[in-house]
Design an enzyme around this catalytic site. Structure first.
Site, PDB file in Angstrom:
ATOM      1  N   LYS A  96      64.680  52.238   4.700  1.00 50.94           N
ATOM      2  CA  LYS A  96      64.828  51.453   3.467  1.00 50.94           C
ATOM      3  C   LYS A  96      64.657  52.291   2.194  1.00 50.94           C
ATOM      4  CE  LYS A  96      64.286  46.741   4.860  1.00 50.94           C
ATOM      5  NZ  LYS A  96      63.871  46.784   6.281  1.00 50.94           N
ATOM      6  N   GLU A 118      62.884  41.257  -3.699  1.00 49.51           N
ATOM      7  CA  GLU A 118      62.415  40.242  -2.763  1.00 49.51           C
ATOM      8  C   GLU A 118      61.960  40.963  -1.509  1.00 49.51           C
ATOM      9  OE1 GLU A 118      65.574  41.206  -2.883  1.00 49.51           O
ATOM     10  OE2 GLU A 118      65.726  41.728  -0.757  1.00 49.51           O
ATOM     11  N   SER A 384      65.761  53.014  13.339  1.00 46.19           N
ATOM     12  CA  SER A 384      65.620  52.684  11.913  1.00 46.19           C
ATOM     13  C   SER A 384      64.192  52.766  11.386  1.00 46.19           C
ATOM     14  CB  SER A 384      66.183  51.280  11.644  1.00 46.19           C
ATOM     15  OG  SER A 384      65.573  50.317  12.478  1.00 46.19           O
TER      16      SER A 384
HETATM   17  C1  LIG Z   1      64.330  45.983   7.293  1.00 45.39           C
HETATM   18  C2  LIG Z   1      64.524  46.715   8.545  1.00 45.39           C
HETATM   19  C3  LIG Z   1      65.685  46.529   9.350  1.00 45.39           C
HETATM   20  C4  LIG Z   1      66.736  45.500   9.040  1.00 45.39           C
HETATM   21  O1  LIG Z   1      67.425  45.701   7.850  1.00 45.39           O
HETATM   22  P1  LIG Z   1      68.931  46.226   7.828  1.00 45.39           P
HETATM   23  O2  LIG Z   1      69.339  46.023   6.416  1.00 45.39           O
HETATM   24  O3  LIG Z   1      69.716  45.408   8.784  1.00 45.39           O
HETATM   25  O4  LIG Z   1      68.898  47.648   8.218  1.00 45.39           O
HETATM   26  C5  LIG Z   1      65.842  47.290  10.491  1.00 45.39           C
HETATM   27  N1  LIG Z   1      64.893  48.184  10.864  1.00 45.39           N
HETATM   28  C6  LIG Z   1      63.779  48.395  10.135  1.00 45.39           C
HETATM   29  C7  LIG Z   1      62.778  49.389  10.615  1.00 45.39           C
HETATM   30  C8  LIG Z   1      63.552  47.665   8.956  1.00 45.39           C
HETATM   31  O5  LIG Z   1      62.435  47.870   8.248  1.00 45.39           O
END
Ligand SMILES: *Cc1c(COP(=O)(O)O)cnc(C)c1O
Length: 399
Positions: A96, A118, A384
């Site tokens: 993020k 948000e 992610s």
């Molecule tokens: C917020 C988040 C997501 C989901 O958000 P996307 O916009 O779909 O990427 C996925 N993985 C992690 C670790 C997150 O913090």
């Protein structure tokens, strides 16, 4: 004369659309803010001074490039070559921050004095509060009253970083209500405030702008895979989808390589037919959500259905408009994983590779056995985020 067929594009067009999805469905009061951004975002991103500052921060503050790691034991189990893109190693623990770094630099160049955002689970709120501290910009984060109770550690982080956390007390007191409050704040403070959206959702130009800031992920994947295998393109790229920003960033530089299969994994919650799910493409229909035409979960008469997932980051009733188009056009392969499957996959990665993944990323891991990838093929999975924030959930499965 023969008509020249227009090359099929999966990128946004000049009107802010991906096929039939996208656009800017906003109240008139919001128009000046969105229009200012739309007119300026591409030229600001292209400025050499912006590029230099953005790339310096990604390198020296976020810790990029993140590694592309060949997961040997996992590869052996699934009889294919699995590479993990380690976004979990970014500062603040997830992808993020790539977006919030880009947007805070955008806010500065637009002369804004304050940032509003948000947040649901608090991950985007923390990433926003982080860059606001870095740049000495006032930060207000709207968060559902219920989420404030459920996500105390992230609320504490945001406060320590100097952000003001304001409760959204209407409706279900969760993410969608916080989004409404943040938009209301922006309408009332159009001149000096920038709104940092946390995913590839919202009115044009947000989906495209956020995808560009996350595109660093696939840019690195290409040269890193080439370095390690001699090939620049994998056979599969796999990522989880909440709003879709980590997936959009992972797919970005492979969109036109039609031989690369782009796999998006949604949260099936307690099961697709359980009534407690967040699998948008499996259960949703076209409609308008948070300023763009996309696919969302809705009742017969168009009311947004409350989503459900064990993972707060995937607990969203829609997807970004580009993903709606990838689904609709068949360019993207959409799969889903249940809460149970995701938790199992999290334990598997931890025991096989010594990496504790975020619950969100675990949904992507959960489909590795269903891809049909062969021994000679390469699979890149975007990890992610890291799992520290999910330890309370994981602990329930350890006896
Ligand atoms: C917020 C988040 C997501 C989901 O958000 P996307 O916009 O779909 O990427 C996925 N993985 C992690 C670790 C997150 O913090």
């Amino acid at each position: 004369m023969e008509a020249i067929a227009e090359k099929k594009s999966y990128q946004v067009d000049s009107r802010g659309y991906y096929g039939n999805f996208g656009g800017a469905f906003i109240p008139e009061m919001l128009y000046p803010n969105v229009e200012e951004l739309r007119e300026n975002y591409l030229s600001i991103i292209a400025e050499p001074s912006f590029q230099k500052e953005y790339n310096d921060l990604l390198r020296n503050y976020v810790g990029r490039p993140t590694p592309l790691y060949r997961a040997n034991r996992l590869s052996e189990k699934y009889k294919t070559n699995i590479f993990l893109k380690r976004e979990d190693l970014c500062h603040t623990g997830a992808h993020k921050v790539n977006n919030t770094i880009g947007q805070i630099l955008m806010a500065k160049r637009l002369g804004k004095k304050r940032v509003v955002a948000e947040t649901g689970a608090g991950q985007h709120g923390v990433a926003t509060a982080t860059v606001c501290a870095l740049m000495d910009i006032e930060c207000i984060v709207y968060m559902g009253e219920l989420d404030i109770e459920r996500q105390a550690p992230n609320v504490a982080r945001m406060k320590m970083l100097g952000a003001e956390v304001r409760p959204a007390t209407c409706g279900s007191r969760t993410l969608k209500d916080a989004t409404n409050e943040a938009m209301r704040h922006w309408i009332n403070n159009p001149v000096d405030t920038h709104y940092i959206i946390g995913s590839v959702v919202g009115p044009h130009p947000y989906p495209d702008m956020v995808a560009r800031f996350q595109a660093i992920i696939s840019e690195e994947m290409r040269w890193q895979l080439k370095e390690q295998t001699g090939k620049e393109t994998p056979d599969y790229v796999v990522a989880c989808v909440g709003g879709g920003s980590n997936a959009a960033g992972s797919f970005y530089h492979f969109l036109d390589d039609e031989n690369v299969k782009l796999v998006a994994v949604e949260a099936a919650g307690q099961g697709l037919t359980s009534g407690h799910s967040a699998a948008t493409t499996a259960l949703g229909k076209p409609g308008v959500l948070h300023g763009s035409r996309t696919i969302l979960m809705q009742t017969e008469d168009g009311q947004v259905v409350e989503p459900f997932s064990i993972s707060a980051g995937l607990d969203y009733p829609g997807i970004g408009p580009q993903h709606a188009y990838l689904y609709d056009s068949g360019r993207g392969i959409f799969m889903s994983a249940t809460d149970e499957e995701a938790v199992q996959a999290a334990f598997e990665l931890t025991r096989f590779e010594g990496i504790i993944p975020a619950l969100e990323s675990s949904h992507a891991l959960a489909v590795l056995g269903q891809l049909g990838a062969s021994e000679n093929e390469n699979v890149i999975l975007n990890l992610s985020g890291r799992g520290d924030k999910d330890m309370a959930t994981y602990m329930k499965y350890i006896d």
